[in-house]
Write an enzyme that holds these catalytic residues in place. Structure first.
Site, PDB file in Angstrom:
ATOM      1  N   TYR A 151       0.871  -1.185   0.000  1.00 30.83           N
ATOM      2  CA  TYR A 151       0.000   0.000   0.000  1.00 30.83           C
ATOM      3  C   TYR A 151       0.899   1.223   0.000  1.00 30.83           C
ATOM      4  O   TYR A 151       1.815   1.331   0.811  1.00 30.83           O
ATOM      5  CB  TYR A 151      -0.871  -0.014   1.255  1.00 30.83           C
ATOM      6  N   ASP A 246       9.622   2.724  -0.760  1.00 31.45           N
ATOM      7  CA  ASP A 246       8.618   3.415   0.054  1.00 31.45           C
ATOM      8  C   ASP A 246       8.832   3.041   1.520  1.00 31.45           C
ATOM      9  O   ASP A 246       8.430   1.959   1.965  1.00 31.45           O
ATOM     10  CB  ASP A 246       7.222   3.024  -0.426  1.00 31.45           C
ATOM     11  N   LYS A 274       5.087   9.058   8.570  1.00 30.51           N
ATOM     12  CA  LYS A 274       4.908   8.522   9.932  1.00 30.51           C
ATOM     13  C   LYS A 274       5.960   9.035  10.923  1.00 30.51           C
ATOM     14  O   LYS A 274       5.869  10.150  11.381  1.00 30.51           O
ATOM     15  CB  LYS A 274       4.840   6.989   9.891  1.00 30.51           C
TER      16      LYS A 274
HETATM   17  N1  HOZ Z   1      -3.311   3.423   6.137  1.00 32.26           N
HETATM   18  C1  HOZ Z   1      -3.090   3.222   7.532  1.00 32.26           C
HETATM   19  C2  HOZ Z   1      -2.690   1.834   7.833  1.00 32.26           C
HETATM   20  N2  HOZ Z   1      -1.699   1.264   7.009  1.00 32.26           N
HETATM   21  C3  HOZ Z   1      -4.307   3.545   8.328  1.00 32.26           C
HETATM   22  C4  HOZ Z   1      -4.340   4.950   8.706  1.00 32.26           C
HETATM   23  C5  HOZ Z   1      -5.396   5.307   9.733  1.00 32.26           C
HETATM   24  O1  HOZ Z   1      -6.471   4.756   9.697  1.00 32.26           O
HETATM   25  O2  HOZ Z   1      -5.127   6.150  10.566  1.00 32.26           O
END
Ligand code: HOZ
Length: 435
Positions: A151, A246, A274
């Site tokens: 992802y 990534d 992050k």
């Molecule tokens: N895309 C995030 C997990 N891989 C989730 C982000 C969220 O819901 O805060």
């Protein structure tokens, strides 16, 4: 494992969820938060400190998702809190350059020498989207390769066989993405160099870049097979395509210099998010200067953002990255040892209870897959018993342990988790597996 009725009180959380559903689709601002993959209603968070979350009803949980990665130094890390407070007194945003941007960049380069030049954005999605635009401009090619279950945020061209919420909800590819755009993305199985070679053979001179999670986190945690990264580098070099690593999830996580350091990679472009923002919205894309200098105002690739390099975000990022850099020799071995103890302890409890579990861990990120078989790619991850995972998730939550609410997300811990949390978690797992 049976699903016992809830013993914790969630009255306020339930009321807050009902209110949220009036305003937000599914009551959330990011799909996985809705707990649909594990069932039940998500507790609402009131506050957090160190390794603990406290919900709106006052229930305390050991936090093993850390805001999906950023909170490696624990919640409300005092130097970050102080830096944010101090900075906010001078205004939250200017839309003009500040010294803090270069201060943070200097720290990032010290950890990531591969980032000869970089640009700050406000999310991982922006970082990967911009890196791909740059790769297309640099090569004059349109196609990209990504891997199933990886992802890279929610830009159109990257929502093809994606992980995270897309995998959680079994969405094959998002509605609303034009076919013409999706067709430019080739999604191949992870850890399979022959598939990549075949794609280059099928589309000679057409592939701009490979983008990958160097350790997959968004299909659950899947480590790279030995030689996989090297093979991708050799193929991209041979074919004149860029290698985009990534590191939104793995950056400052699997080592101070992320997977680039841990596996000795030589990427063309890297994306970060992050941890680099210390819990505030920051993304970074950067890499070889010859590519980065294609960006406006030097070159023809456009990319911009009102809140890019935002002072509050820079302050939190600087406090976090500086601390990690200054204490790396102590922090990284310690969090890895804590993660080893908790993950192996829980896996041993599963084995004692006769529950098939496969543990994948790299540093302080991991997944307990509810399958007896090895997990080396998305198809193997998808064979997990997600119903059993859901029951485990709930049984743990009931005992004050908050795991990511999907089999297809990695768990994390940080410096504020210690022997007490490990012990409590293993005890909770023992009860969960025997219930
Ligand atoms: N895309 C995030 C997990 N891989 C989730 C982000 C969220 O819901 O805060």
């Amino acid at each position: 494992m049976s699903s016992n009725p809830s013993t914790l009180v969630h009255t306020r959380s339930h009321a807050l969820q009902q209110r949220a559903e009036r305003f937000f689709p599914g009551g959330v601002n990011s799909p996985v938060r809705a707990f649909r993959a594990v069932g039940g209603a998500p507790p609402f968070i009131d506050r957090a400190e160190g390794a603990y979350l406290v919900d709106a009803d006052g229930n305390r949980y050991i936090d093993y998702f850390g805001s999906w990665g950023p909170m490696i130094l624990g919640h409300a890390f005092p130097p970050a809190v102080e830096a944010i407070e101090r900075t906010a007194r001078h205004s939250a945003s200017f839309g003009a350059s500040t010294a803090a941007e270069a201060d943070l960049a200097e720290r990032i380069v010290a950890c990531y020498p591969a980032l000869q030049k970089m640009r700050f954005v406000s999310s991982g999605t922006e970082a990967t989207m911009s890196a791909i635009r740059l790769a297309r401009a640099a090569t004059g090619r349109k196609r990209i390769i990504k891997f199933e279950g990886c992802y890279h945020g929610h830009a159109d061209g990257l929502l093809v066989k994606a992980g995270s919420g897309v995998a959680t909800f079994g969405i094959p590819g998002s509605a609303g993405v034009p076919e013409e755009i999706a067709q430019l993305t080739m999604a191949l199985p992870y850890n399979d160099l022959a598939a990549v070679e075949a794609a280059f053979d099928a589309h000679p001179g057409e592939i701009a870049a490979i983008i990958l999670e160097p350790v997959v986190g968004n299909a659950g945690c899947i480590p790279p097979a030995p030689g996989y990264h090297e093979g991708l580098r050799a193929l991209t070099r041979r074919e004149g395509a860029l290698l985009i690593v990534d590191e939104v999830m793995t950056g400052f996580r699997v080592a101070l210099g992320g997977a680039v350091e841990r596996y000795g990679l030589d990427p063309d472009l890297v994306t970060l998010g992050k941890i680099v923002g210390g819990g505030l919205p920051v993304g970074v894309f950067g890499g070889k200067a010859l590519f980065m200098d294609l960006l406006a105002p030097l070159g023809p690739v456009y990319q911009a953002g009102t809140l890019s390099g935002n002072p509050l975000a820079m302050a939190a990022g600087l406090a976090t990255v500086s601390y990690l850099q200054d204490h790396a020799a102590e922090i990284y071995p310690r969090i890895e040892a804590t993660a080893k103890a908790v993950t192996e302890g829980v896996a041993a409890e599963a084995a004692r209870a006769g529950i098939p579990l496969t543990l994948n861990r790299v540093g302080a990120m991991w997944t307990w897959f509810f399958t007896p078989d090895p997990v080396r790619n998305y198809d193997e991850a998808a064979k997990s018993d997600t119903v059993a995972f859901g029951r485990f998730h709930h049984a743990m939550l009931e005992q004050g342990v908050w795991l990511p609410p999907s089999q297809f997300e990695a768990a994390f811990l940080g410096t504020t988790h210690g022997p007490d949390e490990v012990e409590k978690t293993i005890t909770a797992a023992r009860a969960a597996f025997r219930s």
